[in-house]
Design a protein around this motif. Structure first.
Motif, PDB file in Angstrom:
ATOM      1  N   SER A  54       0.824  -1.204   0.000  1.00  0.00           N
ATOM      2  CA  SER A  54       0.000   0.000   0.000  1.00  0.00           C
ATOM      3  C   SER A  54       0.858   1.254   0.000  1.00  0.00           C
ATOM      4  N   GLN A  55       1.920   1.238   0.799  1.00  0.00           N
ATOM      5  CA  GLN A  55       2.822   2.384   0.843  1.00  0.00           C
ATOM      6  C   GLN A  55       3.547   2.564  -0.486  1.00  0.00           C
ATOM      7  N   ARG A  56       3.958   1.440  -1.096  1.00  0.00           N
ATOM      8  CA  ARG A  56       4.642   1.510  -2.391  1.00  0.00           C
ATOM      9  C   ARG A  56       3.709   2.061  -3.463  1.00  0.00           C
ATOM     10  N   GLN A  57       2.458   1.609  -3.454  1.00  0.00           N
ATOM     11  CA  GLN A  57       1.486   2.096  -4.429  1.00  0.00           C
ATOM     12  C   GLN A  57       1.218   3.578  -4.237  1.00  0.00           C
ATOM     13  N   ALA A  58       1.156   4.009  -2.967  1.00  0.00           N
ATOM     14  CA  ALA A  58       0.923   5.433  -2.688  1.00  0.00           C
ATOM     15  C   ALA A  58       2.075   6.282  -3.217  1.00  0.00           C
ATOM     16  N   ARG A  59       3.309   5.776  -3.060  1.00  0.00           N
ATOM     17  CA  ARG A  59       4.462   6.520  -3.590  1.00  0.00           C
ATOM     18  C   ARG A  59       4.403   6.592  -5.109  1.00  0.00           C
ATOM     19  N   GLN A  60       4.023   5.488  -5.751  1.00  0.00           N
ATOM     20  CA  GLN A  60       3.925   5.477  -7.210  1.00  0.00           C
ATOM     21  C   GLN A  60       2.831   6.427  -7.686  1.00  0.00           C
ATOM     22  N   ASP A  61       1.702   6.435  -6.982  1.00  0.00           N
ATOM     23  CA  ASP A  61       0.589   7.280  -7.388  1.00  0.00           C
ATOM     24  C   ASP A  61       0.919   8.759  -7.249  1.00  0.00           C
ATOM     25  N   ALA A  62       1.850   9.095  -6.366  1.00  0.00           N
ATOM     26  CA  ALA A  62       2.212  10.498  -6.159  1.00  0.00           C
ATOM     27  C   ALA A  62       3.448  10.910  -6.961  1.00  0.00           C
ATOM     28  N   ASP A  63       4.026   9.957  -7.690  1.00  0.00           N
ATOM     29  CA  ASP A  63       5.283  10.228  -8.390  1.00  0.00           C
ATOM     30  C   ASP A  63       5.054  11.064  -9.649  1.00  0.00           C
ATOM     31  N   VAL A  64       5.910  12.059  -9.842  1.00  0.00           N
ATOM     32  CA  VAL A  64       5.906  12.874 -11.070  1.00  0.00           C
ATOM     33  C   VAL A  64       7.306  12.833 -11.649  1.00  0.00           C
ATOM     34  N   SER A  65       7.460  12.201 -12.791  1.00  0.00           N
ATOM     35  CA  SER A  65       8.761  12.092 -13.458  1.00  0.00           C
ATOM     36  C   SER A  65       8.594  12.500 -14.916  1.00  0.00           C
ATOM     37  N   LEU A  66       8.507  13.812 -15.136  1.00  0.00           N
ATOM     38  CA  LEU A  66       8.268  14.346 -16.472  1.00  0.00           C
ATOM     39  C   LEU A  66       9.433  15.205 -16.935  1.00  0.00           C
ATOM     40  N   ILE A  67       9.776  15.050 -18.199  1.00  0.00           N
ATOM     41  CA  ILE A  67      10.781  15.894 -18.852  1.00  0.00           C
ATOM     42  C   ILE A  67      10.127  16.526 -20.073  1.00  0.00           C
ATOM     43  N   ALA A  68      10.332  17.825 -20.250  1.00  0.00           N
ATOM     44  CA  ALA A  68       9.784  18.537 -21.409  1.00  0.00           C
ATOM     45  C   ALA A  68      10.899  18.855 -22.399  1.00  0.00           C
ATOM     46  N   VAL A  97       3.349   5.232 -13.659  1.00  0.00           N
ATOM     47  CA  VAL A  97       1.905   5.305 -13.924  1.00  0.00           C
ATOM     48  C   VAL A  97       1.595   6.540 -14.770  1.00  0.00           C
ATOM     49  N   PRO A  98       0.456   6.547 -15.472  1.00  0.00           N
ATOM     50  CA  PRO A  98       0.058   7.733 -16.243  1.00  0.00           C
ATOM     51  C   PRO A  98      -0.251   8.913 -15.332  1.00  0.00           C
ATOM     52  N   VAL A  99      -0.074  10.121 -15.868  1.00  0.00           N
ATOM     53  CA  VAL A  99      -0.441  11.350 -15.171  1.00  0.00           C
ATOM     54  C   VAL A  99      -1.224  12.220 -16.139  1.00  0.00           C
ATOM     55  N   VAL A 100      -2.010  13.135 -15.591  1.00  0.00           N
ATOM     56  CA  VAL A 100      -2.756  14.082 -16.420  1.00  0.00           C
ATOM     57  C   VAL A 100      -2.051  15.432 -16.338  1.00  0.00           C
ATOM     58  N   VAL A 101      -1.557  15.906 -17.473  1.00  0.00           N
ATOM     59  CA  VAL A 101      -0.918  17.219 -17.532  1.00  0.00           C
ATOM     60  C   VAL A 101      -2.021  18.247 -17.754  1.00  0.00           C
ATOM     61  N   GLU A 102      -2.303  18.996 -16.713  1.00  0.00           N
ATOM     62  CA  GLU A 102      -3.365  19.997 -16.798  1.00  0.00           C
ATOM     63  C   GLU A 102      -2.943  21.172 -17.669  1.00  0.00           C
ATOM     64  N   GLN A 103      -1.666  21.585 -17.542  1.00  0.00           N
ATOM     65  CA  GLN A 103      -1.195  22.743 -18.302  1.00  0.00           C
ATOM     66  C   GLN A 103       0.330  22.784 -18.295  1.00  0.00           C
ATOM     67  N   VAL A 104       0.875  23.293 -19.391  1.00  0.00           N
ATOM     68  CA  VAL A 104       2.317  23.553 -19.490  1.00  0.00           C
ATOM     69  C   VAL A 104       2.484  25.010 -19.883  1.00  0.00           C
ATOM     70  N   THR A 105       3.297  25.743 -19.136  1.00  0.00           N
ATOM     71  CA  THR A 105       3.526  27.153 -19.434  1.00  0.00           C
ATOM     72  C   THR A 105       5.018  27.450 -19.358  1.00  0.00           C
ATOM     73  N   GLY A 106       5.396  28.527 -20.022  1.00  0.00           N
ATOM     74  CA  GLY A 106       6.774  28.994 -19.962  1.00  0.00           C
ATOM     75  C   GLY A 106       6.850  30.466 -20.305  1.00  0.00           C
ATOM     76  N   ASP A 107       7.771  31.172 -19.684  1.00  0.00           N
ATOM     77  CA  ASP A 107       7.939  32.610 -19.939  1.00  0.00           C
ATOM     78  C   ASP A 107       9.376  32.966 -19.605  1.00  0.00           C
ATOM     79  N   ASP A 155      -3.097   9.748  -7.604  1.00  0.00           N
ATOM     80  CA  ASP A 155      -3.811   9.880  -6.333  1.00  0.00           C
ATOM     81  C   ASP A 155      -4.779  11.064  -6.344  1.00  0.00           C
ATOM     82  N   ARG A 156      -4.995  11.640  -7.553  1.00  0.00           N
ATOM     83  CA  ARG A 156      -5.956  12.736  -7.787  1.00  0.00           C
ATOM     84  C   ARG A 156      -5.533  14.064  -7.153  1.00  0.00           C
ATOM     85  N   LYS A 157      -4.267  14.181  -6.817  1.00  0.00           N
ATOM     86  CA  LYS A 157      -3.769  15.452  -6.287  1.00  0.00           C
ATOM     87  C   LYS A 157      -3.048  16.218  -7.397  1.00  0.00           C
ATOM     88  N   VAL A 158      -3.150  17.543  -7.342  1.00  0.00           N
ATOM     89  CA  VAL A 158      -2.516  18.395  -8.353  1.00  0.00           C
ATOM     90  C   VAL A 158      -1.169  18.861  -7.821  1.00  0.00           C
TER      91      VAL A 158
END
Length: 201
Positions: A54-68, A97-107, A155-158
Motif C-alpha cells: 500500500s505504501q509503495r502504491q501510494a508513492r507510485q501514485d504520487a510520483d511525477v517524473s516528467l521531462i519537457a 503510472v500515467p499522469v494528467v498534464v493539466e497545463q504547461v507554461t513557460g515565460d 492519487d488525484r492530487k494536483v
C-alpha cells in the motif's frame, strides 16, 4: 468427630493414568501451540506485505517524473515584430503510472508558451500542442527555458513540477529565424535582393 488427615488424598475412584495417552495429549497440545505460533507469524507477514504494498502504491501514485523537450513547429504568423506559432512540446513520462498534464507554461527571454486542454501522458513519450509567442528581436533565449507543468497524479492530487529545455537549434528556433526574416527589396527595380532577420535592425 475425628480430624481429617493432612496431605494429598488419593481418590481410588479415578481410573489410572495411561502414560501413552498422556504422551499423545502432550504432543497434541505442543502441536496446537506450534501451529498457532506459525499462523500468527504468517498473518503478521501478510499484514506487513499489505502495508508495504500500500505504501509503495501510494508513492507510485504520487510520483511525477516528467521531462519537457521542444518538439515540432507548425503554423507560424509574424508581423515582423512578433512571431506566433502553433507548436508541440515532447513530454517524457519516466514514471510508473500515467499522469494528467493539466497545463504547461513557460515565460523566459521574451518567449512565452502555453498548452491547451489537459492531456493524459502514459509512461513513455507524448506530444502536447502549445501556442508560443516570441518577439522577432532579440533572438530566442540562448539559455535553457523552464517549462512549468501542472500535473494531476494518480492519487488525484494536483502538483507542480518544472523542466529545463533547450530552444536554440530546435524546430522552434528555425521557424523563428525563417518567419522573422524581412525581404530586402531594390527600390529602383522592386526586385527582392535578399533577406535579413528583423533583429538585425
Amino acid at each position: 468427630m475425628g480430624i481429617p488427615p493432612e496431605g494429598p488424598v488419593l481418590d481410588l475412584d479415578l481410573p489410572p493414568v495411561d502414560p501413552a495417552r498422556a504422551a499423545v495429549r502432550s504432543r497434541r497440545t505442543t502441536l496446537t501451540i506450534a501451529a498457532s505460533i506459525v499462523l500468527a507469524m504468517v498473518a503478521g507477514g501478510l499484514v506487513t506485505h499489505v502495508v508495504e504494498s500500500s505504501q509503495r502504491q501510494a508513492r507510485q501514485d504520487a510520483d511525477v517524473s516528467l521531462i519537457a523537450l521542444v518538439g515540432s513547429a507548425g503554423t507560424a504568423r509574424s508581423d515582423g515584430l512578433t512571431l506566433t506559432m502553433e507548436a508541440n512540446l515532447t513530454l517524457v513520462n519516466s514514471g510508473p503510472v500515467p499522469v494528467v498534464v493539466e497545463q504547461v507554461t513557460g515565460d523566459a527571454g521574451g518567449l512565452r508558451f502555453r498548452s491547451g486542454r489537459p492531456t493524459t501522458v502514459a509512461p513513455g513519450v507524448k506530444s502536447v500542442p502549445v501556442t508560443a509567442t516570441v518577439g522577432c528581436a532579440p533572438d530566442l533565449p540562448a539559455a535553457p527555458v523552464e517549462a512549468v507543468l501542472t500535473v494531476r497524479t494518480a492519487d488525484r492530487k494536483v502538483r507542480e513540477t518544472s523542466s529545463l529545455m533547450i530552444v536554440q537549434g530546435t524546430p522552434w528556433a528555425f521557424t523563428h529565424q525563417q518567419a522573422c526574416q524581412v525581404m530586402l527589396i531594390d527600390p529602383s527595380t522592386g526586385e527582392i535582393r535578399g533577406y535579413r532577420h528583423s533583429s538585425a535592425g
